[in-house]
Design an enzyme around this catalytic site. Sequence first.
Site, PDB file in Angstrom:
ATOM      1  CB  THR A 162      14.122   4.878  26.713  1.00 53.26           C
ATOM      2  OG1 THR A 162      13.132   5.540  25.922  1.00 53.26           O
ATOM      3  CG2 THR A 162      15.249   4.412  25.811  1.00 53.26           C
ATOM      4  N   GLY A 209      15.016  11.890  31.337  1.00 51.25           N
ATOM      5  CA  GLY A 209      15.484  13.190  31.787  1.00 51.25           C
ATOM      6  C   GLY A 209      15.272  13.343  33.281  1.00 51.25           C
ATOM      7  CD  GLU A 212       7.859  11.750  24.116  1.00 51.14           C
ATOM      8  OE1 GLU A 212       8.459  11.937  25.175  1.00 51.14           O
ATOM      9  OE2 GLU A 212       7.064  10.813  23.970  1.00 51.14           O
TER      10      GLU A 212
HETATM   11  C1  LIG Z   1       2.028  23.669  31.281  1.00 54.23           C
HETATM   12  C2  LIG Z   1       3.385  23.835  31.868  1.00 54.23           C
HETATM   13  C3  LIG Z   1       4.419  23.162  31.007  1.00 54.23           C
HETATM   14  C4  LIG Z   1       5.751  23.733  31.329  1.00 54.23           C
HETATM   15  C5  LIG Z   1       6.676  23.587  30.154  1.00 54.23           C
HETATM   16  C6  LIG Z   1       7.671  22.461  30.342  1.00 54.23           C
HETATM   17  C7  LIG Z   1       8.768  22.499  29.366  1.00 54.23           C
HETATM   18  C8  LIG Z   1       8.317  22.776  27.982  1.00 54.23           C
HETATM   19  C9  LIG Z   1       7.709  21.584  27.272  1.00 54.23           C
HETATM   20  C10 LIG Z   1       8.707  20.872  26.412  1.00 54.23           C
HETATM   21  C11 LIG Z   1       7.984  19.811  25.599  1.00 54.23           C
HETATM   22  C12 LIG Z   1       8.890  18.884  24.914  1.00 54.23           C
HETATM   23  C13 LIG Z   1       9.634  18.048  25.906  1.00 54.23           C
HETATM   24  C14 LIG Z   1      10.429  17.044  25.161  1.00 54.23           C
HETATM   25  C15 LIG Z   1      11.174  16.171  26.114  1.00 54.23           C
HETATM   26  C16 LIG Z   1      11.348  14.852  25.480  1.00 54.23           C
HETATM   27  C17 LIG Z   1      12.106  13.941  26.365  1.00 54.23           C
HETATM   28  C18 LIG Z   1      12.034  12.561  25.783  1.00 54.23           C
HETATM   29  C19 LIG Z   1      11.112  11.672  26.244  1.00 54.23           C
HETATM   30  C20 LIG Z   1      11.011  10.375  25.600  1.00 54.23           C
HETATM   31  O1  LIG Z   1      11.640  10.100  24.618  1.00 54.23           O
HETATM   32  S1  LIG Z   1       9.901   9.325  26.334  1.00 54.23           S
HETATM   33  C21 LIG Z   1      10.053   7.823  25.432  1.00 54.23           C
HETATM   34  C22 LIG Z   1       9.489   7.946  24.044  1.00 54.23           C
HETATM   35  N1  LIG Z   1       9.467   6.668  23.425  1.00 54.23           N
HETATM   36  C23 LIG Z   1       8.755   6.416  22.337  1.00 54.23           C
HETATM   37  O2  LIG Z   1       8.148   7.274  21.734  1.00 54.23           O
HETATM   38  C24 LIG Z   1       8.753   4.994  21.894  1.00 54.23           C
HETATM   39  C25 LIG Z   1       8.393   4.860  20.437  1.00 54.23           C
HETATM   40  N2  LIG Z   1       7.774   3.583  20.216  1.00 54.23           N
HETATM   41  C26 LIG Z   1       6.393   3.466  20.235  1.00 54.23           C
HETATM   42  O3  LIG Z   1       5.661   4.405  20.451  1.00 54.23           O
HETATM   43  C27 LIG Z   1       5.839   2.099  19.985  1.00 54.23           C
HETATM   44  O4  LIG Z   1       6.752   1.109  20.237  1.00 54.23           O
HETATM   45  C28 LIG Z   1       5.408   1.922  18.521  1.00 54.23           C
HETATM   46  C29 LIG Z   1       4.310   2.896  18.231  1.00 54.23           C
HETATM   47  C30 LIG Z   1       6.570   2.150  17.615  1.00 54.23           C
HETATM   48  C31 LIG Z   1       4.934   0.499  18.308  1.00 54.23           C
HETATM   49  O5  LIG Z   1       3.859   0.331  19.203  1.00 54.23           O
HETATM   50  P1  LIG Z   1       3.435  -1.158  19.548  1.00 54.23           P
HETATM   51  O6  LIG Z   1       4.644  -1.908  19.939  1.00 54.23           O
HETATM   52  O7  LIG Z   1       2.303  -1.101  20.500  1.00 54.23           O
HETATM   53  O8  LIG Z   1       2.953  -1.829  18.201  1.00 54.23           O
HETATM   54  P2  LIG Z   1       2.002  -1.302  17.065  1.00 54.23           P
HETATM   55  O9  LIG Z   1       2.756  -0.414  16.144  1.00 54.23           O
HETATM   56  O10 LIG Z   1       1.361  -2.537  16.528  1.00 54.23           O
HETATM   57  O11 LIG Z   1       0.884  -0.438  17.800  1.00 54.23           O
HETATM   58  C32 LIG Z   1      -0.181  -1.144  18.445  1.00 54.23           C
HETATM   59  C33 LIG Z   1      -1.366  -0.238  18.389  1.00 54.23           C
HETATM   60  O12 LIG Z   1      -1.128   0.871  19.252  1.00 54.23           O
HETATM   61  C34 LIG Z   1      -1.319   2.079  18.550  1.00 54.23           C
HETATM   62  N3  LIG Z   1      -0.418   3.057  19.111  1.00 54.23           N
HETATM   63  C35 LIG Z   1       0.923   2.980  19.155  1.00 54.23           C
HETATM   64  N4  LIG Z   1       1.407   4.074  19.775  1.00 54.23           N
HETATM   65  C36 LIG Z   1       0.349   4.831  20.136  1.00 54.23           C
HETATM   66  C37 LIG Z   1       0.211   6.088  20.811  1.00 54.23           C
HETATM   67  N5  LIG Z   1       1.268   6.788  21.232  1.00 54.23           N
HETATM   68  N6  LIG Z   1      -1.030   6.560  21.031  1.00 54.23           N
HETATM   69  C38 LIG Z   1      -2.102   5.858  20.591  1.00 54.23           C
HETATM   70  N7  LIG Z   1      -2.058   4.670  19.929  1.00 54.23           N
HETATM   71  C39 LIG Z   1      -0.819   4.178  19.719  1.00 54.23           C
HETATM   72  C40 LIG Z   1      -0.987   1.725  17.106  1.00 54.23           C
HETATM   73  O13 LIG Z   1      -1.571   2.651  16.227  1.00 54.23           O
HETATM   74  C41 LIG Z   1      -1.617   0.356  17.023  1.00 54.23           C
HETATM   75  O14 LIG Z   1      -3.004   0.539  16.927  1.00 54.23           O
HETATM   76  P3  LIG Z   1      -3.840  -0.386  15.942  1.00 54.23           P
HETATM   77  O15 LIG Z   1      -5.241   0.112  16.108  1.00 54.23           O
HETATM   78  O16 LIG Z   1      -3.593  -1.784  16.414  1.00 54.23           O
HETATM   79  O17 LIG Z   1      -3.268  -0.121  14.586  1.00 54.23           O
HETATM   80  C1  LIG Z   2      17.917  13.864  24.629  1.00 52.03           C
HETATM   81  C2  LIG Z   2      17.078  12.639  24.874  1.00 52.03           C
HETATM   82  C3  LIG Z   2      16.165  12.636  25.911  1.00 52.03           C
HETATM   83  C4  LIG Z   2      15.399  11.484  26.161  1.00 52.03           C
HETATM   84  N1  LIG Z   2      14.535  11.482  27.230  1.00 52.03           N
HETATM   85  C5  LIG Z   2      13.834  10.352  27.498  1.00 52.03           C
HETATM   86  C6  LIG Z   2      12.955  10.307  28.627  1.00 52.03           C
HETATM   87  O1  LIG Z   2      12.811  11.285  29.363  1.00 52.03           O
HETATM   88  N2  LIG Z   2      12.293   9.148  28.887  1.00 52.03           N
HETATM   89  C7  LIG Z   2      12.423   8.044  28.082  1.00 52.03           C
HETATM   90  O2  LIG Z   2      11.790   7.019  28.369  1.00 52.03           O
HETATM   91  N3  LIG Z   2      13.224   8.062  26.975  1.00 52.03           N
HETATM   92  C8  LIG Z   2      13.928   9.192  26.681  1.00 52.03           C
HETATM   93  N4  LIG Z   2      14.742   9.228  25.573  1.00 52.03           N
HETATM   94  C9  LIG Z   2      14.901   8.023  24.741  1.00 52.03           C
HETATM   95  C10 LIG Z   2      14.159   8.144  23.424  1.00 52.03           C
HETATM   96  O3  LIG Z   2      12.796   8.046  23.622  1.00 52.03           O
HETATM   97  C11 LIG Z   2      14.645   7.013  22.509  1.00 52.03           C
HETATM   98  O4  LIG Z   2      15.994   7.261  22.213  1.00 52.03           O
HETATM   99  C12 LIG Z   2      13.823   6.989  21.225  1.00 52.03           C
HETATM  100  O5  LIG Z   2      12.550   6.478  21.502  1.00 52.03           O
HETATM  101  C13 LIG Z   2      14.483   6.137  20.121  1.00 52.03           C
HETATM  102  O6  LIG Z   2      14.662   4.823  20.564  1.00 52.03           O
HETATM  103  P1  LIG Z   2      16.131   4.166  20.514  1.00 52.03           P
HETATM  104  O7  LIG Z   2      17.084   5.104  21.113  1.00 52.03           O
HETATM  105  O8  LIG Z   2      16.018   2.790  21.050  1.00 52.03           O
HETATM  106  O9  LIG Z   2      16.476   4.065  18.962  1.00 52.03           O
HETATM  107  P2  LIG Z   2      16.287   2.759  18.025  1.00 52.03           P
HETATM  108  O10 LIG Z   2      14.855   2.404  17.929  1.00 52.03           O
HETATM  109  O11 LIG Z   2      17.246   1.706  18.460  1.00 52.03           O
HETATM  110  O12 LIG Z   2      16.738   3.395  16.632  1.00 52.03           O
HETATM  111  C14 LIG Z   2      17.952   3.039  15.995  1.00 52.03           C
HETATM  112  C15 LIG Z   2      17.672   2.970  14.500  1.00 52.03           C
HETATM  113  O13 LIG Z   2      16.792   1.867  14.250  1.00 52.03           O
HETATM  114  C16 LIG Z   2      15.700   2.286  13.456  1.00 52.03           C
HETATM  115  N5  LIG Z   2      14.500   1.514  13.801  1.00 52.03           N
HETATM  116  C17 LIG Z   2      14.145   1.096  15.025  1.00 52.03           C
HETATM  117  N6  LIG Z   2      12.972   0.436  14.984  1.00 52.03           N
HETATM  118  C18 LIG Z   2      12.585   0.436  13.687  1.00 52.03           C
HETATM  119  C19 LIG Z   2      11.450  -0.068  12.995  1.00 52.03           C
HETATM  120  N7  LIG Z   2      10.479  -0.738  13.641  1.00 52.03           N
HETATM  121  N8  LIG Z   2      11.381   0.140  11.662  1.00 52.03           N
HETATM  122  C20 LIG Z   2      12.352   0.818  11.016  1.00 52.03           C
HETATM  123  N9  LIG Z   2      13.456   1.309  11.604  1.00 52.03           N
HETATM  124  C21 LIG Z   2      13.562   1.120  12.932  1.00 52.03           C
HETATM  125  C22 LIG Z   2      15.510   3.746  13.804  1.00 52.03           C
HETATM  126  O14 LIG Z   2      14.862   4.439  12.740  1.00 52.03           O
HETATM  127  C23 LIG Z   2      16.946   4.221  13.986  1.00 52.03           C
HETATM  128  O15 LIG Z   2      17.477   4.616  12.733  1.00 52.03           O
HETATM  129  C24 LIG Z   2      15.530  10.347  25.323  1.00 52.03           C
HETATM  130  C25 LIG Z   2      16.433  10.362  24.255  1.00 52.03           C
HETATM  131  C26 LIG Z   2      17.202  11.509  24.023  1.00 52.03           C
HETATM  132  C27 LIG Z   2      18.178  11.513  22.869  1.00 52.03           C
END
Ligand SMILES: CCCCCCCCCCCCCCCCC/C=C/C(=O)SCCNC(=O)CCNC(=O)[C@H](O)C(C)(C)COP(=O)(O)OP(=O)(O)OC[C@H]1O[C@@H](n2cnc3c(N)ncnc32)[C@H](O)[C@@H]1OP(=O)(O)O
Ligand SMILES: Cc1cc2nc3c(=O)[nH]c(=O)nc-3n(C[C@H](O)[C@H](O)[C@H](O)COP(=O)(O)OP(=O)(O)OC[C@H]3O[C@@H](n4cnc5c(N)ncnc54)[C@H](O)[C@@H]3O)c2cc1C
Length: 632
Positions: free
Chosen positions: A107, A146, A389
């Site tokens: 991110t 994180g 996520e």
């Molecule tokens: C064993 C010991 C363990 C010890 C314990 C440790 C602690 C305990 C565990 C705690 C567990 C929880 C921890 C939580 C911590 C969280 C911290 C936060 C981390 C983060 O936030 S990381 C960043 C996360 N960011 C996101 O999730 C971004 C979200 N956006 C997207 O995923 C993508 O942009 C999208 C999906 C919205 C759009 O994708 P894209 O731009 O590629 O466009 P499309 O929508 O057209 O997708 C293209 C095709 O790709 C497929 N697709 C998309 N995503 C995935 C995926 N994730 N996997 C597989 N395939 C994916 C789509 O389906 C499309 O496919 P198609 O066939 O073309 O339709």
């Molecule tokens: C506590 C915490 C820990 C995190 N840890 C990590 C980490 O370890 N690593 C990491 O990489 N990231 C991490 N993140 C970031 C996190 O993955 C992003 O905040 C999350 O993916 C949402 O993206 P954004 O913040 O850009 O929100 P945005 O996507 O900007 O969302 C803003 C608004 O826009 C809307 N929106 C956005 N796109 C669309 C769409 N296509 N269609 C409709 N509505 C849409 C959303 O629904 C939302 O209401 C963390 C975030 C938090 C809060």
Amino acid sequence: MQKTFKNEKILFAEPLFQCDGLAGFTRSELYENAIHRTLRINQLKKEHNWTQEDFDIAIRCLNYEVGFVIHLSMFIPAIERLATDDQKAKWLPLAESYRILGTYAQTELGHGTNLMALETTATFDPRTDEFVLRTPQLSSMKWWPGSLGKTATHAIVLAQLIIGNKNYGMNPFMVQLRSLEDHMPLPGIIVGDIGAKLGANSNDNGFLILNDVRIPRENMLARNSKVTKDGRYIQTSTNKANYATMVLVRLSIIRWAEDTIKNGSLIAIRYSAVRRQSSLQAGGPEMQVLDYQTQQYKIFPSLAASYALFFTYEAMMKEYEIAYAQIMRGNNQLLGQIHGQLSGLKAFASDLVTYELEMCRRSCGGHGYLKASVVGETLLHTLPLVTVEGDNTVMYLQCARYLLKQIAKALAGQDVDEPTSYLKKDILSYTCPVQKGEHCTNPNYLLKIYTQRAHSAIASVARQLQFDLESGKDQSSAFNNNLVSLVQAAKAHCQLCLMKNFVESVSALERTCSENLASVLRQLCLYFGLHGIVTASGEFLESEAIGLQQLEWIKAEELKSLAAIRPNAVALVDAFDLHDQTVMSALGRYDGNAYQHLFEAAKREPMNQTQVPPAYYKYLRDLIKGQPLAKL
Ligand SMILES: CCCCCCCCCCCCCCCCC/C=C/C(=O)SCCNC(=O)CCNC(=O)[C@H](O)C(C)(C)COP(=O)(O)OP(=O)(O)OC[C@H]1O[C@@H](n2cnc3c(N)ncnc32)[C@H](O)[C@@H]1OP(=O)(O)O
Ligand SMILES: Cc1cc2nc3c(=O)[nH]c(=O)nc-3n(C[C@H](O)[C@H](O)[C@H](O)COP(=O)(O)OP(=O)(O)OC[C@H]3O[C@@H](n4cnc5c(N)ncnc54)[C@H](O)[C@@H]3O)c2cc1C
């Protein structure tokens, strides 16, 4: 529910893991305490030969209030999923022994959801056989990862791969951030903490600016794609495989949600059992507030959700393990299914628990607003799950996208995935299973209602999309015109999944458990199904899965269910077998002495360590004595 942690006594014998004292900690103290805890758990693991599962349960017993969460839950799994065998051989031993401390840096300040638009670049330099990493502008800096702020020595940086003047999309790169000698940021690296958050402040979420940081070519994690020495990009698997880590964490978030809602429902139900307030008969004895129908209506949904999420996590873990085993053998057939399922269920689970946790908090009256009740803290700690996520709306839309593909296959007479097999049925062939009141006492009949509602929601939005396209809207306008319905269809599918897992798990348990236990679980499953229909009655009516008569029967049966659950409510939360130190709440202790524990907590309040507050000498004394106040 959760496997009883046989090592609980060892863990909670140590003051480090006794949670009462965390109140009043500064961020730095919380941060250090979290690190100290994880490293001490590691020592206990070695001293007592704990398994990895024991280690995992210990962290859950501490409500994830530990350090290195991203290192453990994302950095290491990302190496396992995105690295070649040689790269794993190099990096995994270092990561598993904490010789390097990692984060998952995807991110950016300007983008989190839209991965295609990430601005960080990794440009291949064939002259030196290196990648040059750059965050070109303010919005490009990595923001949120994180452990990035003060801890991580390495990051898996997700960046746009540039070779020549061509962009090959987002790829993963191992980047060292800090010296392993003195922990100082390396040249070109600007890194720090992004500041205090609503909760989870022991975690140093950070920012990262990369100013032309050079890394060797072999630092691109190359399981799914690589760059040759002469600059050729070779893709060995679908780019989607680079998303694999996020799929795993979405599964873990379902369990995190289950853990937190168990805490919340346990606190609310135990406290409601000891709290007496008002009476129904004038002059009669005060009632346990748990006996008020409205109190049951407020908190039994969290009890049912605890069990529903437990069964769904167990089912999805099995589904994930099958899919992941295939994917790691290069067979991506189940990738779309597991992504679609876990996107939707992560969103549904986190939405459900954040809503029900607030209901648990409200049900504790004024004491629910005290930190010592812990329900509010738990809610603050859980709130990020609707965003991390993948923002929930975006995740529902990913699930809906999967469902649209599945229904298109079904309508074309092709095979569909098991979780969407109901879409093969002729939508016109449904008949309402509830023809008389008693049918509402059968979870299997309710399951048919959930199935029809989900099928109807998916079919309806698919038809509307088709209509919009045929009436000349382009794809993106047609989509944007139906986003709300797409989210609604995804939620309907997810709620069906929870109900199906609940019904199937209880019927499996019936074959081995006592009839008493089976009847209690059946009752809870029935209540979960009834309550879900009542809270979304408009959608169920719209789908024609039920009519007004059925809704009337269902509402009546739901209220009857509350009374049926009441006698077992405390036993059902005791069955979570959670240690007082895990629950941490003065209101939810096993001994039920809520008032005593509240008063003990108040006495520990730092402000109470002196009778006369410093403010007295600065302001109050002269005020009370009628002395003129000096200029403030
Ligand atoms: C064993 C010991 C363990 C010890 C314990 C440790 C602690 C305990 C565990 C705690 C567990 C929880 C921890 C939580 C911590 C969280 C911290 C936060 C981390 C983060 O936030 S990381 C960043 C996360 N960011 C996101 O999730 C971004 C979200 N956006 C997207 O995923 C993508 O942009 C999208 C999906 C919205 C759009 O994708 P894209 O731009 O590629 O466009 P499309 O929508 O057209 O997708 C293209 C095709 O790709 C497929 N697709 C998309 N995503 C995935 C995926 N994730 N996997 C597989 N395939 C994916 C789509 O389906 C499309 O496919 P198609 O066939 O073309 O339709
Ligand atoms: C506590 C915490 C820990 C995190 N840890 C990590 C980490 O370890 N690593 C990491 O990489 N990231 C991490 N993140 C970031 C996190 O993955 C992003 O905040 C999350 O993916 C949402 O993206 P954004 O913040 O850009 O929100 P945005 O996507 O900007 O969302 C803003 C608004 O826009 C809307 N929106 C956005 N796109 C669309 C769409 N296509 N269609 C409709 N509505 C849409 C959303 O629904 C939302 O209401 C963390 C975030 C938090 C809060």
